[in-house]
Design an enzyme around this catalytic site. Structure first.
Site, mmCIF file in Angstrom:
data_model
loop_
_atom_site.group_PDB
_atom_site.id
_atom_site.type_symbol
_atom_site.label_atom_id
_atom_site.label_comp_id
_atom_site.label_asym_id
_atom_site.label_seq_id
_atom_site.Cartn_x
_atom_site.Cartn_y
_atom_site.Cartn_z
ATOM 1 N N CYS A 8 0.866 -1.178 0.000
ATOM 2 C CA CYS A 8 0.000 0.000 0.000
ATOM 3 C C CYS A 8 0.904 1.230 0.000
ATOM 4 O O CYS A 8 2.102 1.117 -0.268
ATOM 5 C CB CYS A 8 -0.990 -0.010 1.169
ATOM 6 S SG CYS A 8 -0.278 0.211 2.808
ATOM 7 N N ASN A 11 2.508 1.485 4.212
ATOM 8 C CA ASN A 11 2.738 0.234 4.939
ATOM 9 C C ASN A 11 2.438 0.351 6.434
ATOM 10 O O ASN A 11 3.113 -0.243 7.261
ATOM 11 C CB ASN A 11 4.163 -0.279 4.695
ATOM 12 C CG ASN A 11 4.384 -1.733 5.109
ATOM 13 O OD1 ASN A 11 5.450 -2.073 5.575
ATOM 14 N ND2 ASN A 11 3.400 -2.583 4.941
ATOM 15 N N CYS A 13 -1.302 0.764 7.310
ATOM 16 C CA CYS A 13 -2.728 0.467 7.462
ATOM 17 C C CYS A 13 -3.126 -0.806 6.708
ATOM 18 O O CYS A 13 -3.282 -1.871 7.295
ATOM 19 C CB CYS A 13 -3.592 1.638 6.994
ATOM 20 S SG CYS A 13 -3.421 3.139 7.966
ATOM 21 N N ARG A 14 -3.273 -0.694 5.394
ATOM 22 C CA ARG A 14 -3.843 -1.783 4.598
ATOM 23 C C ARG A 14 -2.904 -2.959 4.385
ATOM 24 O O ARG A 14 -3.291 -4.113 4.590
ATOM 25 C CB ARG A 14 -4.307 -1.250 3.238
ATOM 26 C CG ARG A 14 -5.397 -0.200 3.351
ATOM 27 C CD ARG A 14 -5.664 0.489 2.047
ATOM 28 N NE ARG A 14 -4.526 1.355 1.690
ATOM 29 C CZ ARG A 14 -4.417 2.002 0.536
ATOM 30 N NH1 ARG A 14 -5.360 1.866 -0.382
ATOM 31 N NH2 ARG A 14 -3.385 2.774 0.291
ATOM 32 N N SER A 15 -1.682 -2.699 3.939
ATOM 33 C CA SER A 15 -0.803 -3.832 3.622
ATOM 34 C C SER A 15 -0.367 -4.613 4.861
ATOM 35 O O SER A 15 -0.329 -5.847 4.811
ATOM 36 C CB SER A 15 0.389 -3.410 2.756
ATOM 37 O OG SER A 15 1.169 -2.429 3.376
ATOM 38 N N ASP A 123 -8.061 3.702 1.595
ATOM 39 C CA ASP A 123 -7.053 3.935 2.628
ATOM 40 C C ASP A 123 -7.735 4.459 3.888
ATOM 41 O O ASP A 123 -8.191 5.601 3.934
ATOM 42 C CB ASP A 123 -6.013 4.942 2.129
ATOM 43 C CG ASP A 123 -4.792 5.011 3.022
ATOM 44 O OD1 ASP A 123 -4.871 4.568 4.195
ATOM 45 O OD2 ASP A 123 -3.759 5.505 2.550
#
Length: 162
Positions: A8, A11, A13-15, A123
């Site tokens: 993401c 690095n 939140c999402r990934s 995000d």
């Protein structure tokens, strides 16, 4: 060894959420000896940081191990080191393709969640919708694990015991 890298923007939140969720699914399926999981960000401004508290809270609430997570920036070697590079949105996809225009191993997470209408994982750093993102990540990771097992002829060890 099959290697999966989630990417993401930063690095945090999402990934890392996808890394932890997918690693947990892989372990629960008895495939940790065949599938390695990591995550990275396109930008390096959070390198070494723990994930966002919203991500950590959801991982904890869902009993998913996460103490090992630390942000890092993607590097050019990752494009050959990983079997699958899975990003979260079109902006991430464009960034990855600029870094490695010839890479054929880049996809978006929700490509693996065909039943899901949304095609991008938003995000939550900007929207605050961590729970919604978690649900999308779960769907995408489930579909990705099914595809990996199908494509590589892997039978989940949990399935063998049934």
């Amino acid at each position: 060894m099959i290697r999966v890298l989630f990417v993401c923007l930063g690095n945090i939140c999402r990934s890392p959420m996808a890394e932890a969720v997918f690693r947990h699914m892989v372990a629960e399926s008895g495939l940790a000896d065949q599938i390695e999981v990591d995550s990275a960000g396109l930008g390096g401004w959070h390198t070494g940081d723990r994930p966002h508290r919203g991500t950590l809270g959801l991982l904890k609430a869902n009993a998913i191990p996460h103490d090992y997570l630390r942000a890092r920036q993607i590097n050019t070697g990752d494009f050959t080191a990983f079997t699958y590079i899975v990003c979260m949105d079109n902006e991430n996809l464009d960034g990855l393709k600029r870094l490695a225009p010839q890479a054929g191993n880049i996809s978006m997470l929700l490509d693996y969640a065909r039943e899901q209408e949304e095609r991008e994982v938003e995000d939550p750093y900007y929207t605050g919708r961590f729970e919604h993102v978690y649900q999308l990540v779960e769907l995408g990771c489930k579909g990705l694990l099914e595809k990996i097992c199908r494509d590589h002829g892997i039978i989940r060890k949990k399935e063998q015991q049934m």
